[in-house]
Enzyme design. Structure first.
Site, PDB file in Angstrom:
ATOM      1  N   ASP A 145       0.875  -1.156   0.000  1.00  0.00           N
ATOM      2  CA  ASP A 145       0.000   0.000   0.000  1.00  0.00           C
ATOM      3  C   ASP A 145       0.916   1.210   0.000  1.00  0.00           C
ATOM      4  OD1 ASP A 145      -1.331  -2.250   1.785  1.00  0.00           O
ATOM      5  OD2 ASP A 145      -2.844  -1.232   0.589  1.00  0.00           O
ATOM      6  N   GLU A 150       3.156   6.372   1.277  1.00  0.00           N
ATOM      7  CA  GLU A 150       4.403   6.757   1.948  1.00  0.00           C
ATOM      8  C   GLU A 150       5.009   8.086   1.446  1.00  0.00           C
ATOM      9  OE1 GLU A 150       3.455   2.967   3.292  1.00  0.00           O
ATOM     10  OE2 GLU A 150       3.626   3.588   1.207  1.00  0.00           O
TER      11      GLU A 150
END
Length: 992
Positions: free
Chosen positions: A499, A502
């Site tokens: 996922d 970031e």
């Protein structure tokens, strides 16, 4: 080095090359501090820095010493001499907040653009909190845009004392009561350059907790180990030495007394958002190396672990009070694929009468992976289904990604069109043109969530979509790119699913590459995966409104969560539910957290508790197949082209190894750190793991055990991947369904207890779950226990984490029962042993849970979901201490209002048991819209026969006493707890 002969190694042992050999002598190797942290250190490059060069023992000579392999692997060959140039104090003046120093350095050393004149602020913020700030005396530098307390007046009395060394400059902070060291910078020279700041401190002991997010044990023990931890948010699966998704440079250090019994804890928080390394060594000592910002270090004196956490949360912000419905069971999967499959799951869950509160969808419900859309062909009727769920008291959570497609026809995709008009996207260096990356929709641009205009834009586009799809919460991620990492030393590989807030990028930097300036190519790069700050993310030179991405990369998920939280509150006028994987210090104010895409294995279930795991598969043995059309591969600094596959056959295109991975074994290897306990320390207590496993097909046994364990996660969600079989509870056999239902009923019956814990977290900074060691610090047996945990201080959970298919016996759990009074839950039978490890009966239908004596647990008769169950009567579970006392409390409001605490529109009760009398104190009674009726009271541990019961001094006959189990049950009370400020239930017993 590996080709050196043993004779040459022996010669090298006695060779020290420096200006003064005496200044390079160290009493122990663990006292060396690395002068050349960059790779490819050589004797010449070390000596060029005027540092000491002394190779450490070879593997052959290592056998002569009583040290582990890990010990020698971290010992630096190039290290600082004792007379290495550093700073000295020039001026020292008293201020209203404490002291201000100026320190100077007479000569530059080895890093470019060293800052020779610095200001040091010693801020005595509170009796238990000390702050150290070191910054450029003449030029303003970037500082973390986190709102922290601004203290202008020095605390009068403190638990700590501060002393200074004039030349060389050093700071020593000690605990007054024990003289224990809290901070001691004399360990190593201070280096302060524009893009390289390095300082060290002695530690009180080699035992630490925290420093996330990394693959490491719950208890970090560097007694015989050197450890490097890198902080740079990255979408990569957990492996030792790898920088992961969140950045939390906070740790708790255990202080030991002379009898090796831990008595105190203290903490450090390095408030810095730049890429950094933290090095731990057996001296013991800690070294911080960051490439930007300033030194802004907080010390917390505790003395308990919970005190340290409270003091830390006072700085970063307390976690948000969640919506009551979010405490229930959440159900999700990637791969519903169409509305019919989704409806079928909802219907069978309803038919099987499973309590559950929240239904989710994943990216397969999007239209072409575009944010703020849904697939009106495959998911036609989704809004109607959501309305139906909401009419039953359930809620719906939608997935939203940070990357906005930039390739849709002009005028057809408002999120991009409006964003361009408002100029809210991150831009290239020294440009107004958005920086372009690549994620699932193709070419994408990235919102700058530090820009105030972005929050308005984000709110507007979310509100427009909410008018179509009435979501109740938002899952902020960017999902599912694969990365293959080959570890050449071990000939192993890891396949990882990501996922990506970031933020992540399928390409390095941008579509146009990055600049050659010092932001994109700094003089020093911490030990990040890929050896570049732009590896699979955006260029560090990209611009936000507040600063460069170089400074704000680690906070991208933080600012996105904050913006999403504000947007949801504006749209729904209720508490926001946000779920994010990337996090920074303070994220818990805005978001819940899940631990990433794990696998359906018993190992992954175990590692959901302590927050550490790695699974590497042998290249020659474990083969993988994925149901994707493309996979993007990267290996260190080597580049790989996407490979077209169907089904996926991964081919590694490099000179060292080529390997086709056929489809004999259908495995998803998605490896993520699971950090329930760690994230409670970090101030993100609303955390959980994907129950039953995200990747791989689960089994009935595993899913049953995991549903039992997950019932005691703060955040409980069952979620799995596309291509895997269904694993919602109603998909299993009737026998398994009944076991899972019992786990859910335990969860739902304890919802008032959980909600009260969340209130404590939000108001007085108490964790929801904690390690046994934090509650029993003077019991050495609890040090390092990570297969059990406490909910609050009152409930002990000891799950079975081993499959019956393993060779070891699995119908028992080997658990530690701390020294105190404990009762089995829910039976209430008193445990006969304490202070020892013991084997607990653990058949498949049972999870071992114990209630601690001295606590009163508020409970409620469960309903179909938490919204419907709010009208049901309450239960009090009273667990007597050895002295016959107990206490507890209950917080209750409407469960959704943003300002119920501020306006005191809530009810708050305190319960106390003293001398066979249970008193219910109604402290605050301002919430009138929910019946607060007490139906049942169960009192555990009454050793004498109960002869009579009174309720508010009136005889009460509807009670029963179990002599064998020593349990008193007072039933049918129908007591309105709001009716009086104080109400009492008392009982009498026989004298003997």
């Amino acid at each position: 080095m590996a080709h050196f002969s043993v004779a040459k190694w022996i010669v090298m042992l006695f060779f020290v090359s420096s200006a003064s050999a005496q200044q390079c002598d160290q009493p122990v190797d663990s006292a060396r501090f690395d002068c050349h942290p960059e790779p490819s250190v050589s004797q010449q490059s070390c000596l060029d820095r005027n540092c000491c060069w002394k190779p450490i023992f070879s593997p052959a000579i290592r056998l002569l010493k009583n040290h582990s392999t890990n010990y020698f692997e971290g010992v630096p060959w190039c290290y600082y001499p004792r007379d290495f140039p550093t700073y000295q104090i020039k001026t020292n003046e008293s201020t209203s907040f404490g002291q201000r120093l100026t320190i100077v350095k007479r000569q530059s050393t080895y890093m470019p653009n060293e800052i020779l004149n610095l200001t040091v602020d010693l801020i005595y913020e509170t009796a238990q909190r000390f702050r150290l700030r070191i910054y450029d005396s003449t030029k303003k530098r970037f500082e973390v845009p986190l709102q922290v307390p601004a203290i202008e007046t020095k605390a009068n009395a403190t638990d700590y004392e501060v002393s200074l060394s004039q030349t060389p400059f050093a700071i020593l902070v000690k605990r007054k009561s024990t003289r224990g060291i809290l901070f001691d910078s004399s360990a190593s020279p201070l280096i302060y350059a524009d893009q390289f700041i390095k300082f060290s401190s002695h530690l009180s002991s080699p035992f630490l907790y925290g420093l996330g997010e990394h693959r490491q044990p719950l208890l970090i023990n560097v007694t015989n180990e050197w450890r490097k931890l890198t902080f740079w948010a990255r979408d990569i699966g957990p492996a030792e030495g790898v920088n992961l998704y969140g950045v939390h440079p906070f740790h708790i250090n255990v202080e030991m007394n002379h009898n090796n019994t831990q008595t105190n804890f203290h903490g450090q928080f390095f408030l810095n958002s730049n890429a950094m390394d933290v090095d731990l060594q057996p001296l013991p000592a800690i070294t911080y190396t960051t490439i930007g910002g300033i030194i802004d270090l907080y010390l917390f004196t505790g003395p308990t672990a919970q005190d340290v956490i409270q003091q830390y949360w006072d700085v970063i912000g307390k976690p948000a009070m969640p919506a009551y419905w979010s405490l229930g069971f959440h159900l999700c999967r990637w791969g519903y694929n169409n509305i019919d499959n989704l409806r079928a799951v909802v219907q069978r869950m309803r038919a099987a009468e499973f309590p559950y509160d929240v239904q989710w969808t994943d990216i397969d419900a999007m239209s072409s992976h575009l944010d703020f859309t849904y697939d009106q062909t495959n998911f036609n009727g989704l809004p109607d289904l959501i309305h139906s769920l909401q009419s039953e008291g359930k809620h719906y959570v939608n997935i939203i990604d940070p990357g906005i497609s930039s390739t849709q026809p002009s005028g057809t995709y408002p999120p991009y069109d409006d964003g361009m008009k408002r100029a809210i996207f991150m831009t290239k260096f020294n440009s107004t043109e958005p920086i372009t990356g690549q994620v699932w929709p193709g070419l994408t641009v990235f919102p700058d969530f530090t820009n105030a205009s972005t929050i308005e834009w984000w709110t507007n586009i979310a509100a427009t979509f909410h008018d179509i799809v009435p979501f109740d919460g938002i899952w902020i991620v960017r999902k599912y790119v694969l990365e293959l990492v080959v570890h050449s030393k071990k000939s192993v590989m890891t396949l990882i699913q990501f996922d990506m807030n970031e933020p992540s990028n399928f390409i390095d930097g941008s579509q146009d590459g990055c600049t050659n300036n010092s932001l994109d190519k700094p003089p020093f790069v911490p030990n990040v995966v890929g050896s570049s700050l732009s590896a699979k993310t955006l260029c560090p030179s990209a611009q936000h409104a507040l600063s460069f991405h170089y400074n704000l990369h680690n906070m991208f998920g933080y600012f996105e969560a904050k913006a999403t939280n504000l947007a949801l509150q504006t749209i729904r006028q209720k508490r926001a539910f946000v779920l994010s994987r990337s996090s920074f210090a303070g994220s818990g104010q805005y978001t819940a957290h899940w631990t990433g895409d794990n696998r359906a294995t018993f190992e992954d279930m175990y590692f959901s508790i302590p927050g550490t795991y790695i699974n590497n598969a042998q290249m020659e043995e474990d083969l993988f197949v994925f149901d994707f059309n493309k996979v993007f591969l990267s290996l260190d600094n080597r580049d790989y082209e996407p490979t077209e596959v169907s089904p996926l056959v991964v081919k590694i295109n490099n000179n060292d190894n080529q390997q086709n991975l056929p489809q004999e074994k259908h495995l998803f290897i998605f490896l993520y750190i699971l950090a329930i306990l760690s994230f409670n320390m970090f101030g993100v207590p609303n955390v959980g793991a994907d129950i039953c496993g995200f990747g791989l097909d689960t089994t009935e046994e595993l899913c049953t055990r995991w549903m039992q364990l997950g019932a005691f996660y703060p955040f409980m969600r069952n979620h799995n991947a596309i291509g895997q079989k269904d694993q919602d509870p109603a998909a299993f056999s009737l026998t398994t369904q009944q076991i899972m239902k019992q786990a859910l009923l335990m969860r739902y019956s304890l919802a008032p207890f959980w909600y009260t814990l969340y209130h404590k977290a939000a108001m007085v900074s108490r964790t929801l779950v904690q390690p046994l060691h934090f509650e029993f610090p003077n019991d050495n047996n609890t040090l390092g226990i990570d297969q059990q945990f406490l909910i609050g201080s009152a409930i002990l959970v000891s799950p079975n984490l081993v499959s019956v298919n393993r060779q070891r016996q699995t119908t028992t759990v080997h658990a530690y029962i701390p020294q105190d009074v404990w009762y089995q839950f829910p039976s209430g039978v008193k445990v006969q042993v304490a202070g020892i490890f013991t084997d607990l009966d653990a058949p498949l239908e049972k999870i071992n849970v114990h209630v601690r004596g001295g606590f009163i647990i508020p409970m409620q008769i469960p309903g179909a979901n938490l919204v419907m169950g709010r009208q049901n009567p309450f239960i009090l579970l009273v667990a007597q201490s050895a002295a016959g006392n107990a206490s507890g409390n209950l917080f209750w409001d409407d469960g959704d209002s943003i300002d119920s605490i501020e306006t005191k529109t809530y009810n708050y009760f305190e319960f106390s048991l003293v001398s066979n009398a249970l008193t219910i104190h109604a402290i605050v009674t301002n919430y009138k819209d929910s019946p607060m009726r007490l139906e049942i009271v169960r009192i555990l541990g009454i050793s004498k026969l109960v002869t009579s019961v009174t309720v508010n001094e009136k005889d009460y006959k509807n009670f029963s006493y179990n002599i064998a189990d020593q349990i008193l049950v007072v039933d049918g009370l129908d007591m309105n707890m709001l009716a009086q400020s104080s109400q009492t239930i008392a009982w009498t017993t026989t004298i003997n």
